[in-house]
Design a protein around this motif. Structure first.
Motif, PDB file in Angstrom:
ATOM      1  N   GLY A   1     -37.140  20.080 -51.217  1.00  0.00           N
ATOM      2  CA  GLY A   1     -35.843  20.720 -50.951  1.00  0.00           C
ATOM      3  C   GLY A   1     -35.171  21.083 -52.261  1.00  0.00           C
ATOM      4  O   GLY A   1     -35.704  20.810 -53.352  1.00  0.00           O
TER       5      GLY A   1
ATOM      6  N   ASN B   1     -33.793  21.068 -58.089  1.00  0.00           N
ATOM      7  CA  ASN B   1     -32.778  21.007 -59.146  1.00  0.00           C
ATOM      8  C   ASN B   1     -33.056  19.862 -60.113  1.00  0.00           C
ATOM      9  O   ASN B   1     -32.923  20.006 -61.328  1.00  0.00           O
ATOM     10  CB  ASN B   1     -31.378  20.804 -58.538  1.00  0.00           C
TER      11      ASN B   1
ATOM     12  N   HIS C   1     -23.046  22.338 -56.906  1.00  0.00           N
ATOM     13  CA  HIS C   1     -23.401  21.338 -55.890  1.00  0.00           C
ATOM     14  C   HIS C   1     -23.704  20.007 -56.588  1.00  0.00           C
ATOM     15  O   HIS C   1     -24.125  19.994 -57.742  1.00  0.00           O
ATOM     16  CB  HIS C   1     -24.635  21.846 -55.142  1.00  0.00           C
TER      17      HIS C   1
ATOM     18  N   ALA D   1     -26.125  18.219 -56.324  1.00  0.00           N
ATOM     19  CA  ALA D   1     -27.536  18.150 -56.718  1.00  0.00           C
ATOM     20  C   ALA D   1     -27.783  18.766 -58.094  1.00  0.00           C
ATOM     21  O   ALA D   1     -28.883  18.679 -58.620  1.00  0.00           O
ATOM     22  CB  ALA D   1     -28.423  18.830 -55.673  1.00  0.00           C
TER      23      ALA D   1
ATOM     24  N   MET E   1     -25.271  27.936 -60.581  1.00  0.00           N
ATOM     25  CA  MET E   1     -25.686  28.374 -59.245  1.00  0.00           C
ATOM     26  C   MET E   1     -25.496  29.881 -59.110  1.00  0.00           C
ATOM     27  O   MET E   1     -24.642  30.484 -59.792  1.00  0.00           O
ATOM     28  CB  MET E   1     -24.889  27.638 -58.163  1.00  0.00           C
TER      29      MET E   1
ATOM     30  N   ASN F   1     -21.778  27.220 -52.543  1.00  0.00           N
ATOM     31  CA  ASN F   1     -21.980  26.826 -51.146  1.00  0.00           C
ATOM     32  C   ASN F   1     -20.686  26.651 -50.367  1.00  0.00           C
ATOM     33  O   ASN F   1     -20.693  26.702 -49.142  1.00  0.00           O
ATOM     34  CB  ASN F   1     -22.806  25.541 -51.069  1.00  0.00           C
TER      35      ASN F   1
ATOM     36  N   ASP G   1     -29.479  27.522 -59.349  1.00  0.00           N
ATOM     37  CA  ASP G   1     -29.600  26.955 -58.008  1.00  0.00           C
ATOM     38  C   ASP G   1     -29.266  28.102 -57.051  1.00  0.00           C
ATOM     39  O   ASP G   1     -28.105  28.459 -56.876  1.00  0.00           O
ATOM     40  CB  ASP G   1     -28.614  25.785 -57.872  1.00  0.00           C
TER      41      ASP G   1
ATOM     42  N   THR H   1     -29.912  28.239 -53.819  1.00  0.00           N
ATOM     43  CA  THR H   1     -30.055  27.752 -52.441  1.00  0.00           C
ATOM     44  C   THR H   1     -29.281  28.611 -51.437  1.00  0.00           C
ATOM     45  O   THR H   1     -29.743  28.846 -50.330  1.00  0.00           O
ATOM     46  CB  THR H   1     -29.557  26.292 -52.361  1.00  0.00           C
ATOM     47  N   GLN H   2     -28.093  29.058 -51.814  1.00  0.00           N
ATOM     48  CA  GLN H   2     -27.273  29.838 -50.881  1.00  0.00           C
ATOM     49  C   GLN H   2     -27.512  31.339 -51.028  1.00  0.00           C
ATOM     50  O   GLN H   2     -26.935  32.138 -50.289  1.00  0.00           O
ATOM     51  CB  GLN H   2     -25.779  29.529 -51.081  1.00  0.00           C
TER      52      GLN H   2
ATOM     53  N   SER I   1     -34.243  26.357 -50.845  1.00  0.00           N
ATOM     54  CA  SER I   1     -34.462  25.356 -49.805  1.00  0.00           C
ATOM     55  C   SER I   1     -34.837  26.025 -48.487  1.00  0.00           C
ATOM     56  O   SER I   1     -34.266  27.061 -48.134  1.00  0.00           O
ATOM     57  CB  SER I   1     -33.165  24.557 -49.636  1.00  0.00           C
TER      58      SER I   1
ATOM     59  N   HIS J   1     -34.345  24.980 -45.314  1.00  0.00           N
ATOM     60  CA  HIS J   1     -33.456  24.888 -44.150  1.00  0.00           C
ATOM     61  C   HIS J   1     -32.172  25.718 -44.264  1.00  0.00           C
ATOM     62  O   HIS J   1     -31.341  25.708 -43.361  1.00  0.00           O
ATOM     63  CB  HIS J   1     -33.128  23.424 -43.829  1.00  0.00           C
ATOM     64  N   LYS J   2     -32.029  26.449 -45.368  1.00  0.00           N
ATOM     65  CA  LYS J   2     -30.888  27.373 -45.464  1.00  0.00           C
ATOM     66  C   LYS J   2     -31.300  28.795 -45.092  1.00  0.00           C
ATOM     67  O   LYS J   2     -30.475  29.691 -45.056  1.00  0.00           O
ATOM     68  CB  LYS J   2     -30.327  27.394 -46.892  1.00  0.00           C
TER      69      LYS J   2
HETATM   70  C1  LIG Z   1     -26.001  25.098 -53.533  1.00  0.00           C
HETATM   71  C2  LIG Z   1     -26.841  24.000 -52.973  1.00  0.00           C
HETATM   72  N1  LIG Z   1     -27.684  23.331 -53.758  1.00  0.00           N
HETATM   73  C3  LIG Z   1     -28.464  22.355 -53.288  1.00  0.00           C
HETATM   74  C4  LIG Z   1     -28.414  21.959 -51.963  1.00  0.00           C
HETATM   75  C5  LIG Z   1     -29.297  20.852 -51.486  1.00  0.00           C
HETATM   76  O1  LIG Z   1     -30.381  21.364 -50.753  1.00  0.00           O
HETATM   77  P1  LIG Z   1     -31.395  20.448 -49.954  1.00  0.00           P
HETATM   78  O2  LIG Z   1     -30.690  20.036 -48.714  1.00  0.00           O
HETATM   79  O3  LIG Z   1     -32.574  21.319 -49.673  1.00  0.00           O
HETATM   80  O4  LIG Z   1     -31.773  19.306 -50.821  1.00  0.00           O
HETATM   81  C6  LIG Z   1     -27.546  22.621 -51.103  1.00  0.00           C
HETATM   82  C7  LIG Z   1     -27.428  22.208 -49.689  1.00  0.00           C
HETATM   83  O5  LIG Z   1     -26.382  21.832 -49.225  1.00  0.00           O
HETATM   84  C8  LIG Z   1     -26.733  23.668 -51.611  1.00  0.00           C
HETATM   85  O6  LIG Z   1     -25.882  24.336 -50.829  1.00  0.00           O
END
Ligand SMILES: Cc1ncc(COP(=O)(O)O)c(C=O)c1O
Length: 410
Positions: A72, A77, A108, A110, A155, A159, A184, A186-187, A207, A209-210
């Motif tokens: 994930g 990260n 985030h 993370a 990022m 998010n 990052d 992810t979004q 990721s 699941h997004k």
């Molecule tokens: C910007 C961002 N980074 C990282 C993550 C973490 O992702 P994952 O759930 O795949 O570990 C998220 C999820 O909420 C996120 O929105």
């Protein structure tokens, strides 16, 4: 329309049925370990993984060999930030001992937490403060760069508020200064276009699941040429994924991630346009019907499917209760003992009260016009009802400046 309606796609997305269909054979029939090099079960699983690697690479404009599968974005990260910091650490050089890292205060957790760990280990980290619009610009990063800067991690899109940083420009700056650049995404990735070369990216996290794929699978893009980025592995073991991430591959998840990327690539443009119209409709509806409403983050530099709105003179929990037919996020984070206002909104200068009475609505592939209508009407109704109970709102309507009142202490 089924209640509650789902408007929290920035938290997670449902799996696309086409993704599930692609994954299913890998649970029972094609269950081999891609590391088993000497029989057909292994080859079949490896083929599934390699197809997915190509699908992800195609989405990012990358080479297949640059794709590392992880669990994930959190893991991606961590590998990117710690792995690069340890690899490029300077032995006592510069102002900071081991090296200087630039990130931002509204990343985030993370990203924030790996950076904070590195700070404890002797690296120096600058967390840039975004302006009130939430956007980190090339000029801000340039102002923070030092001769001992080894890594920039920012990022692509936020998010909570959906604001978009100047990633290609910041990447170009990093390349000029020979500093490793991680984003990052992810979004962003899977919703908005990515071209790792044109966008000057060295390391990119995403990721499953997004993007309508499964949970527990992610990707780290690692640039292989111009420049070749090296990382110190965090987990030692079987040496899978070019030694960046040991451990038997999550084949079903990876196949799902690949399919999700393939669908995203084909449908992204149409989805984006449709969702932008729906988001605008929602925002227009709410801002036309209510006063003392603030849409957080930059007016244009924002993701098309996400909005974060603060409502003055309403109590946050009351607002969530009034809108319980809409699954969405609030501007408060539950910690063990209390409700904390969002550090992202605080980072933009939004006050605690207003942060608590903020809503994040994030639309997705199956959000309908009817659902947007419903959500708009519910929010307006909820806020109107709560304000009827608010003496402060009455005073505001009478023209009294609430911020100037001196409250008597008893
Ligand atoms: C910007 C961002 N980074 C990282 C993550 C973490 O992702 P994952 O759930 O795949 O570990 C998220 C999820 O909420 C996120 O929105």
């Amino acid at each position: 329309m089924r209640l509650p309606i789902y408007m929290d796609h920035a938290a997670t997305t449902p799996c696309d049925p086409r993704v599930v269909e692609a994954m299913l054979p890998y649970f029972t029939e094609k269950f081999g370990n891609p590391g088993s090099r000497n029989h057909a079960f292994g080859w079949e699983a490896e083929e599934g993984v390699e197809t997915a690697r190509r699908q992800v690479a195609d989405l990012l404009g990358a080479d297949r060999k640059e794709i590392v599968f992880t669990s994930g974005a959190t893991e991606s990260n961590n590998i990117a930030i710690k792995g690069a910091a340890y690899m490029y650490a300077r032995a006592g050089a510069g102002q900071s001992g081991r090296g200087h890292i630039i990130s931002c205060a509204i990343e985030h957790k993370a990203v924030l937490d790996p950076c904070k760990r590195l700070a404890k280990e002797g690296f120096e980290v600058t967390f840039l403060d975004p302006g009130a619009d939430g956007v980190i610009t090339r000029a801000m990063v340039e102002g923070a760069m030092r001769p001992d800067t080894i890594l920039v991690s920012l990022m692509w899109a936020n998010n909570e508020i959906g604001t978009i940083n100047e990633v290609p420009e910041i990447g170009a700056l990093c390349h000029e200064r020979e500093v490793v650049f991680h984003t990052d995404a992810t979004q962003w990735a899977g919703k908005m276009p990515v071209d790792v070369d044109a966008d000057n990216i060295d390391l990119l996290s995403m990721s499953g699941h997004k993007i309508y794929g499964p949970k527990g699978v992610g990707v780290l893009y690692v640039r292989r040429r111009k420049p070749r980025v090296r990382l110190q592995a965090l987990v030692d073991g079987g040496g899978q994924e070019r030694n960046f991430r040991s451990g038997t591959l999550n084949v079903t998840g990876i196949v799902g991630m690949g399919k999700a990327c393939e669908i995203a690539r084909a449908e992204m443009d149409a989805d984006r346009e449709r969702l932008l119209k729906l988001r605008k409709k929602l925002e227009d509806r709410v801002t036309a019907a209510l006063d003392v409403v603030q849409i957080n983050g930059h007016a244009e530099k924002r993701l098309p499917h996400l909005t974060n709105i603060s409502f003055g003179f309403v109590e946050g929990e009351g607002l969530m209760m009034a809108c319980k037919d809409i699954a969405m996020s609030s501007g408060s984070a539950c910690t063990s003992a209390s409700l904390e206002p969002s550090y992202v909104l605080k980072g933009l200068g939004v006050g605690d009260e207003l942060a608590h009475s903020s809503l994040r609505l994030s639309l997705g592939r199956w959000t309908t016009d009817e659902e947007v209508e419903f959500a708009g009407a519910k929010i307006i109704e909820g806020v109107t009802k709560l304000r009827k109970l608010s003496p402060l709102y009455d005073m505001h309507k009478e023209g009294i400046d609430i911020s100037k009142i001196e409250w008597a202490a008893h």
